[in-house]
Design an enzyme around this catalytic site. Structure first.
Site, PDB file in Angstrom:
ATOM      1  N   GLU A 251     -38.948  44.558  83.767  1.00 38.90           N
ATOM      2  CA  GLU A 251     -37.776  44.901  82.931  1.00 38.90           C
ATOM      3  C   GLU A 251     -36.751  45.494  83.873  1.00 38.90           C
ATOM      4  OE1 GLU A 251     -35.028  46.806  81.492  1.00 38.90           O
ATOM      5  OE2 GLU A 251     -36.481  48.255  80.704  1.00 38.90           O
ATOM      6  N   CYS A 285     -30.314  51.024  81.152  1.00 40.89           N
ATOM      7  CA  CYS A 285     -30.308  49.576  81.374  1.00 40.89           C
ATOM      8  C   CYS A 285     -29.597  48.821  80.266  1.00 40.89           C
ATOM      9  CB  CYS A 285     -31.741  49.070  81.521  1.00 40.89           C
ATOM     10  SG  CYS A 285     -32.798  49.445  80.111  1.00 40.89           S
TER      11      CYS A 285
END
Length: 484
Positions: A251, A285
């Protein structure tokens, strides 16, 4: 099983195993520059020893009943809730986040533990069709030892979202947290689970540098790696894991776009943009890197966002009196500032911010942002709102999709149908209609295409696929005879 201990204030200084051979490192509070604690660092040799211990512990853990596994994780969730205030303050101080951010991490930690606690009690296979007299089963079995490499920005959540389901599905775990946040990203979690009754050796925390991470990725006793971090490091981990034929979940990052259509309420849109761009200093993120606004309303929207940026207080997040805390360290601050300066040199207009005092970077607004400028092309990971104008919905979609990878996108409009039509065209792992980009419910797939990672391979329905593998099992009363 170890007994549940009575609650005492946690002291994380001795929590790192004293046998680690990499020396010690001070953990610095970003807001004050003071030393929070010193931790022992691991070496590649420590990784090998931990993998051996984990392998032995996992074999015993596999024999523990599903209800007992579930109960340990349930107790851990309760402990996070009971120790909420103490642990939230630790997180805020170590990460430089505001106190509500630390509180959010601990609340979500409890949720992640309770979600994982349900997994051992779920169905773990299927009965397959087969010939009469033979039972054919597809069952899920643990992978063995899972290596977790976690980042500094949301260290509790981004570590525990791998640790909890990995343990729940019968694995052992070795965590390498970021050395800037080793307590929030590992030692805190280990202490809570230890207090909840997790057997020794099942969860080991090895703070260390890149050589420790590489040793974890290449150790033959660690068949899976779960990594959250930058695309550059993710590429390296993916390369190493592929060479060793390991399961890997990545990720990473990318560019996220918040699209504000020309019928949107400007005050609502500015509020969403400010939250998406500035929460936790933009070190998320899913942050709203690009804010796409129709050219007819860009000037009024910019005024509103600039006003918010200039009035958001910046300071020590643990005080509970500010909206933004410091960036994690000088390296991150300098990177953010360099991206802002280079983009202004390339034609963007500095509307607010663009300056810093120590690690405290002022909320920044850039207008006139276009493709080719660093803040458009790269993930800023700082408190910078980048305003991009467009003339039509089609152009907005094209601009939003001009990226190497995207975790999240969002669309704000008074017309849900129109927003959905735009949202369906966005190439992101997550799309939100009438919201900003920073969202996570812990039960949803989490990931994205391109440099955002290797798909929606984190959380929710993905957990069973990630932390277990299928095994085919057949059973017959007697062995058949064959013509050979």
């Amino acid at each position: 099983m170890s007994a549940v201990r009575t609650a005492e204030p946690y002291n994380f200084n001795p929590a790192t195993p004293p046998t680690l051979r990499g020396g010690t490192r001070q953990v610095i509070e970003p807001a004050t520059g003071e030393t929070l604690w010193s931790v022992n660092l691991a070496t590649p040799a420590d990784v090998a020893a931990a993998a051996q211990r984990a392998e032995q512990a996992q074999a015993q853990w596999a024999q523990v009943s599903p209800r007992e596994k579930s109960e340990i994780l349930r107790r851990a969730g309760n402990l996070f809730s009971q120790r909420h205030n103490e642990l939230a303050l630790h997180v805020a101080r170590e990460t430089g986040g505001i106190l509500p951010k630390g509180q959010h991490e601990i609340r979500e930690a409890a949720v992640l533990c309770h979600l994982a606690a349900s997994m051992p009690l779920q169905s773990q296979g299927q009965v397959l069709p087969s010939t009469p007299g033979r039972m054919s089963l597809a069952r899920r079995v643990p992978r063995g030892v899972v290596g977790v490499i976690s980042p500094f920005n949301f260290p509790v959540i981004l570590t525990l979202r791998a640790v909890a389901p990995a343990l729940a599905t019968g694995n052992a775990v070795i965590v390498k947290p970021d050395t800037r946040t080793p307590v929030s990203g590992g030692l805190m979690i280990a202490r809570v689970l230890e207090e909840a009754g997790l057997p020794p050796g099942l969860l080991q925390v090895l703070p260390g540098d890149a050589d420790v991470g590489e040793a974890l990725v290449t150790d033959p006793r660690v068949p899976m790696i779960a990594f959250t971090g930058s695309p550059a490091v993710g590429r390296r981990i993916g390369e190493l894991a592929g060479r060793h034929l390991k399961k890997v979940t990545l990720e990473l990052g990318g560019s996220n776009s918040l699209l504000i259509l020309d019928d949107a309420d400007l005050d609502v849109a500015a509020s969403n943009a400010a939250w998406g761009a500035y929460f936790h200093q933009g070190q998320i993120c899913m942050a709203s890197n690009r804010i796409l606004v129709h050219e007819s309303m860009a000037a009024e929207f910019t005024k509103r966002l600039v006003l918010k940026a200039r009035h958001l207080p910046v300071g020590n997040g643990a005080s509970g009196q500010v909206a933004l805390g410091p960036l994690i360290d000088a390296r991150q601050r300098d990177r953010v500032h360099a991206l802002v300066q280079a983009s202004v040199a390339a034609g963007a207009q500095l509307e607010a911010g663009g300056s810093f005092d120590g690690l405290f970077y002022q909320p920044t607004v850039l207008s006139g942002v276009r493709p080719g400028q660093p803040v458009f092309d790269e993930e800023t990971f700082g408190p910078v709102a980048n305003i991009v104008t467009y003339r039509s919905d089609e152009e907005a979609v094209a601009l939003a999709n001009q990226h190497q990878g995207s975790l999240a996108s969002a669309v704000i409009s008074r017309s849900v149908g129109r927003a959905l039509a735009v949202g369906r065209q966005l190439k992101s792992g997550m799309v939100h209609i009438n919201d900003q980009t920073v969202n996570d419910d812990c039960v949803n797939p989490f990931g994205g295409p391109g440099i955002a990672g290797n798909g929606s391979s984190v959380c929710g329905p993905a957990d069973w696929e990630e932390y277990t593998q299928w095994q085919w099992l057949t059973v017959q009363d007697t062995a058949p005879t064959y013509p050979f």
